[in-house]
Each structure stands twice: as C-alpha cells, then as structure tokens.
Design a protein around this motif. Structure first.
Motif, PDB file in Angstrom:
ATOM      1  N   ASP A 115     115.280  46.848  83.676  1.00 49.47           N
ATOM      2  CA  ASP A 115     116.377  48.046  83.698  1.00 49.47           C
ATOM      3  C   ASP A 115     115.619  49.141  82.707  1.00 49.47           C
ATOM      4  O   ASP A 115     115.331  48.696  81.766  1.00 49.47           O
ATOM      5  N   GLY A 116     115.411  50.126  83.374  1.00 48.08           N
ATOM      6  CA  GLY A 116     114.778  51.134  82.661  1.00 48.08           C
ATOM      7  C   GLY A 116     115.342  51.650  81.321  1.00 48.08           C
ATOM      8  O   GLY A 116     114.724  51.837  80.355  1.00 48.08           O
ATOM      9  N   GLN A 117     116.644  51.542  81.600  1.00 52.16           N
ATOM     10  CA  GLN A 117     117.141  51.981  80.093  1.00 52.16           C
ATOM     11  C   GLN A 117     117.069  50.949  79.045  1.00 52.16           C
ATOM     12  O   GLN A 117     116.893  51.390  77.854  1.00 52.16           O
ATOM     13  N   VAL A 161     113.772  49.384  73.818  1.00 51.03           N
ATOM     14  CA  VAL A 161     112.848  48.498  73.421  1.00 51.03           C
ATOM     15  C   VAL A 161     111.578  49.372  72.863  1.00 51.03           C
ATOM     16  O   VAL A 161     111.247  49.351  71.524  1.00 51.03           O
ATOM     17  N   VAL A 162     111.307  50.454  73.765  1.00 57.95           N
ATOM     18  CA  VAL A 162     110.213  51.259  73.364  1.00 57.95           C
ATOM     19  C   VAL A 162     110.566  52.233  72.111  1.00 57.95           C
ATOM     20  O   VAL A 162     109.661  52.355  71.165  1.00 57.95           O
ATOM     21  N   ASP A 163     111.682  52.546  72.173  1.00 56.46           N
ATOM     22  CA  ASP A 163     112.364  53.468  71.126  1.00 56.46           C
ATOM     23  C   ASP A 163     112.345  52.976  69.689  1.00 56.46           C
ATOM     24  O   ASP A 163     111.808  53.423  68.735  1.00 56.46           O
ATOM     25  N   GLU A 164     112.620  51.646  69.785  1.00 52.49           N
ATOM     26  CA  GLU A 164     112.617  50.759  68.385  1.00 52.49           C
ATOM     27  C   GLU A 164     111.112  50.591  68.041  1.00 52.49           C
ATOM     28  O   GLU A 164     110.945  50.700  66.775  1.00 52.49           O
ATOM     29  N   PHE A 165     110.386  50.214  68.914  1.00 53.45           N
ATOM     30  CA  PHE A 165     108.983  50.169  68.479  1.00 53.45           C
ATOM     31  C   PHE A 165     108.411  51.456  67.849  1.00 53.45           C
ATOM     32  O   PHE A 165     107.763  51.459  66.930  1.00 53.45           O
ATOM     33  N   GLN A 166     108.576  52.549  68.742  1.00 48.87           N
ATOM     34  CA  GLN A 166     108.217  53.833  68.149  1.00 48.87           C
ATOM     35  C   GLN A 166     108.596  54.202  66.797  1.00 48.87           C
ATOM     36  O   GLN A 166     108.068  54.984  66.036  1.00 48.87           O
ATOM     37  N   ARG A 167     109.829  53.671  66.381  1.00 49.90           N
ATOM     38  CA  ARG A 167     110.463  54.124  65.106  1.00 49.90           C
ATOM     39  C   ARG A 167     109.690  53.494  63.992  1.00 49.90           C
ATOM     40  O   ARG A 167     110.031  53.723  62.758  1.00 49.90           O
ATOM     41  N   LEU A 168     108.572  52.553  64.192  1.00 52.59           N
ATOM     42  CA  LEU A 168     108.007  52.257  63.170  1.00 52.59           C
ATOM     43  C   LEU A 168     107.064  53.602  62.557  1.00 52.59           C
ATOM     44  O   LEU A 168     106.622  53.573  61.425  1.00 52.59           O
ATOM     45  N   ASP A 169     106.953  54.464  63.222  1.00 53.27           N
ATOM     46  CA  ASP A 169     106.233  55.828  63.054  1.00 53.27           C
ATOM     47  C   ASP A 169     104.953  55.544  62.461  1.00 53.27           C
ATOM     48  O   ASP A 169     104.514  56.121  61.503  1.00 53.27           O
ATOM     49  N   ALA A 170     104.077  54.997  63.629  1.00 50.00           N
ATOM     50  CA  ALA A 170     102.571  54.784  63.468  1.00 50.00           C
ATOM     51  C   ALA A 170     101.790  56.228  63.472  1.00 50.00           C
ATOM     52  O   ALA A 170     102.331  56.784  64.217  1.00 50.00           O
ATOM     53  N   LYS A 171     101.052  56.304  62.410  1.00 48.48           N
ATOM     54  CA  LYS A 171     100.207  57.338  62.261  1.00 48.48           C
ATOM     55  C   LYS A 171      98.938  57.281  62.969  1.00 48.48           C
ATOM     56  O   LYS A 171      98.148  58.016  63.618  1.00 48.48           O
ATOM     57  N   VAL A 172      98.488  55.832  62.970  1.00 48.68           N
ATOM     58  CA  VAL A 172      97.144  55.344  63.845  1.00 48.68           C
ATOM     59  C   VAL A 172      97.791  54.161  64.661  1.00 48.68           C
ATOM     60  O   VAL A 172      98.316  53.339  64.047  1.00 48.68           O
ATOM     61  N   VAL A 173      97.393  54.000  65.856  1.00 49.21           N
ATOM     62  CA  VAL A 173      97.430  52.984  66.657  1.00 49.21           C
ATOM     63  C   VAL A 173      96.143  52.606  67.151  1.00 49.21           C
ATOM     64  O   VAL A 173      95.447  53.124  67.911  1.00 49.21           O
ATOM     65  N   LEU A 197     104.649  57.850  78.241  1.00 49.92           N
ATOM     66  CA  LEU A 197     104.310  57.144  79.278  1.00 49.92           C
ATOM     67  C   LEU A 197     104.610  55.659  79.740  1.00 49.92           C
ATOM     68  O   LEU A 197     105.041  55.237  80.758  1.00 49.92           O
ATOM     69  N   LEU A 198     104.801  55.127  78.495  1.00 47.36           N
ATOM     70  CA  LEU A 198     105.176  53.868  78.444  1.00 47.36           C
ATOM     71  C   LEU A 198     106.627  53.388  79.068  1.00 47.36           C
ATOM     72  O   LEU A 198     106.812  52.771  79.945  1.00 47.36           O
ATOM     73  N   ARG A 199     107.346  54.500  78.639  1.00 49.50           N
ATOM     74  CA  ARG A 199     109.003  54.627  79.125  1.00 49.50           C
ATOM     75  C   ARG A 199     108.950  54.676  80.582  1.00 49.50           C
ATOM     76  O   ARG A 199     110.077  54.236  81.308  1.00 49.50           O
ATOM     77  N   ARG A 200     107.982  55.281  81.361  1.00 50.17           N
ATOM     78  CA  ARG A 200     108.138  55.446  82.684  1.00 50.17           C
ATOM     79  C   ARG A 200     107.569  54.372  83.456  1.00 50.17           C
ATOM     80  O   ARG A 200     107.993  54.080  84.702  1.00 50.17           O
ATOM     81  N   LEU A 201     107.047  53.361  82.997  1.00 46.75           N
ATOM     82  CA  LEU A 201     106.475  52.108  83.526  1.00 46.75           C
ATOM     83  C   LEU A 201     107.246  51.523  84.684  1.00 46.75           C
ATOM     84  O   LEU A 201     107.164  51.342  85.925  1.00 46.75           O
ATOM     85  N   PRO A 202     108.695  51.136  84.398  1.00 48.77           N
ATOM     86  CA  PRO A 202     109.439  50.510  85.257  1.00 48.77           C
ATOM     87  C   PRO A 202     109.883  51.357  86.444  1.00 48.77           C
ATOM     88  O   PRO A 202     110.445  50.613  87.495  1.00 48.77           O
TER      89      PRO A 202
END
Length: 303
Positions: free
Chosen positions: A226-228, A233-245, A264-269
């Motif tokens: 389910d895309g939403q 899940v992606v939003d939660e991972f991004q909230r780590l606010d990494a400066k280097v991945v 781009l990750l959000r578009r995969l589904p």
C-alpha cells in the motif's frame, strides 16, 4: 541509461562514458575512505554485467569504543581484514554491528570475532538461528538489538532502525547520533557504471534509474505494498535527519541527493516490477561471448 529497463531491457548506454570519470581516479576498492568524523567506508564491488557494478561496502566507526559495521564478503576475506585493521587495531574493537546475516554482510564475522577478542556482537535472535545452519555464533559474546534499541559506545549513541527496504527479515540499519551518519544497509541500493565513492558522481538519470532498479531488485515485494503505508515508513526513516547516508550497495549520499533518494524511494510501489533476466538473455550473452574468444582459446560453452 534511460528508463527502458523498467520493461526488462537494461540499457547501460552511459556506463562506458562514466568509466573514465576523473573524480574517481584515486578511488580504489578495499581502501577505506573517510566519510565523517572517525567514520570510514571499506569499499568493494562486484561486476554485474550488463548493468555495471554493484557496491559491496562495510563501515568502521573509530570512536572511543570502535565499531565494525558489517564484516564484508568472504570472497575478499584477507583483503577486507587488512583494510579494517588499517583503520583500527582489532584489539581496540569493542562492537561488531551485524545488520543481517547475508553473506555479503556477515561473511567474515567469525574471522573478525577471532581477531577482536574484546568485541561484543550486536545482532538478533533470528540472525543467530539463521547463521547456525553454517556456523555457531558465540552467544556469550552477543547483545540483541531490535528496532529502536540504542547502545552507548562511549563518545556517541548508536540507534538500530528497521529500514524501509530489505532482503532479509533480520535487517536493521544503524544511525550515529554524533555524526548524523546513517548506515542504510540495502535501502538505496543501486548499480553503478564503475565503482564510485560518492553518489554525486552519477548523472541525474543514472541516479534515478539506479534507485528504481536497485530498490526493486533488493525488495521485489515493494510492488505489493500500500503506497500510503509505505510512505509513512519512509517518512519515519527520513526523520532521523541523516547528514550522510552510507550503505552496503550504494556510494555515499550527501546534501540534496539524500532528499532525492527518499523521494524516489516513496515512488517504488507505483512502478511495475522489474522483469528478471531469462534463459534467452543468458543464451544471447553466451553467443556474444563465443564470438569474442580467439579460436585457439577454449570456448565459453566448453567450460
């Protein structure tokens, strides 16, 4: 490299053009390079015709209590160990964080444990069970870390986090709260035309196409989501606010490319599943190989 491969035909048109990039002339596989304060990537890569190369990296955090993040592939065991010990003395290593038990991540685990007698293995119950099919992990040297757990390593705190994409049920990413470095494991996996230290060395098209290809290759189940719910899940991972991945199968991401990668990750589904290479593809490759071998040499089909 256009999006033609979405329908099953990968076109490495631009890979030859990228192979001579001057920005990577001094970049060598299995030579650690610094990505942040006291943080180093050990790079390796596999040739993956016809799509270029796939990175196979690991990481070392050389802080108050040094950490190995994954242990490389067994195919390059001696070189990987030499590379790791060029960054840190094995007797100083206090932690080995195993993201999951796949061979490209855990391939040199027992060798690393043997050479790092003071290290505790940060892993999961399921990983130990899965590895028991091949070797016995010393349970008295283990500490379990599940999603959201933290560990204090003297001068920083590390956070274990389930990433959005993975090919193994035990997978956890690692976030360093001191340097804001995120080890994303297999999320953001991409093919590259030639081994690269930084994702900025890819063109915009190569970056986009690689993210779509690598994501669906590593996690084909993303097409079932389910895309939403996935975007949450992606939003939660991004909230780590990494400066280097950094990750096992990607050059390092910095700056605007991090936000682009999450978008781009959000578009995969929404993207059709990747069509796997078939026997017809293999037959074609073998036929081409036959024509490229001098007559006096053994034919590929004979071996």
């Amino acid at each position: 490299m256009g999006l033609d491969w979405i329908n099953g035909a990968l076109r490495p048109d631009s890979m030859a053009r990228r192979a001579a990039m001057t920005t990577t002339e001094t970049f060598k596989l299995l030579e650690p390079y610094k990505i942040a304060e006291e943080t180093f990537v050990i790079p390796w890569a596999l040739e993956a015709p016809p799509v270029g190369h796939f990175p196979m990296n690991s990481m070392v955090i050389r802080g108050a209590e040094p950490v190995l993040v994954d242990t490389g592939a067994p195919a390059v065991r001696s070189q990987w160990l030499e590379a790791a010990w060029s960054v840190v003395d094995p007797l100083d290593v206090r932690w080995i964080f195993l993201t999951h038990d796949d061979r490209d991540h855990a391939g040199n685990l027992l060798a690393a444990l043997a050479e790092c007698p003071n290290a505790t293995l940060l892993t999961t119950w399921f990983s130990i069970g899965r590895m028991a099919e091949e070797w016995e992990t010393p349970i008295n040297r283990c500490r379990f870390m599940v999603d959201g757990d933290t560990v204090d390593i003297g001068d920083r705190t590390l956070v274990a986090k389930r990433p959005p994409l993975y090919d193994n049920p035990t997978t956890r990413a690692l976030f360093d709260t001191k340097t804001d470095v995120l080890w994303s494991v297999d999320t953001f996996a991409t093919n590259v035309p030639t081994p690269l230290p930084d994702i900025a060395d890819l063109s915009a098209d190569e970056f986009r196409d690689g993210q779509f290809f690598g994501g669906r290759l590593v996690s084909p189940w993303v097409a079932l989501l389910d895309g939403q719910k996935f975007r949450t899940v992606v939003d939660e991972f991004q909230r780590l606010d990494a400066k280097v991945v950094a990750g096992c199968h990607s050059p390092v991401l910095r700056g605007p490319r991090i936000a682009e990668a999450f978008d781009l990750l959000r578009r995969l589904p929404e993207i059709p599943p990747w069509t796997e290479f078939t026997q017809a593809d293999l037959d074609q490759w073998m036929a081409l190989a036959e024509t490229s071998v001098p007559p006096e040499q053994p034919r590929p089909s004979a071996t």
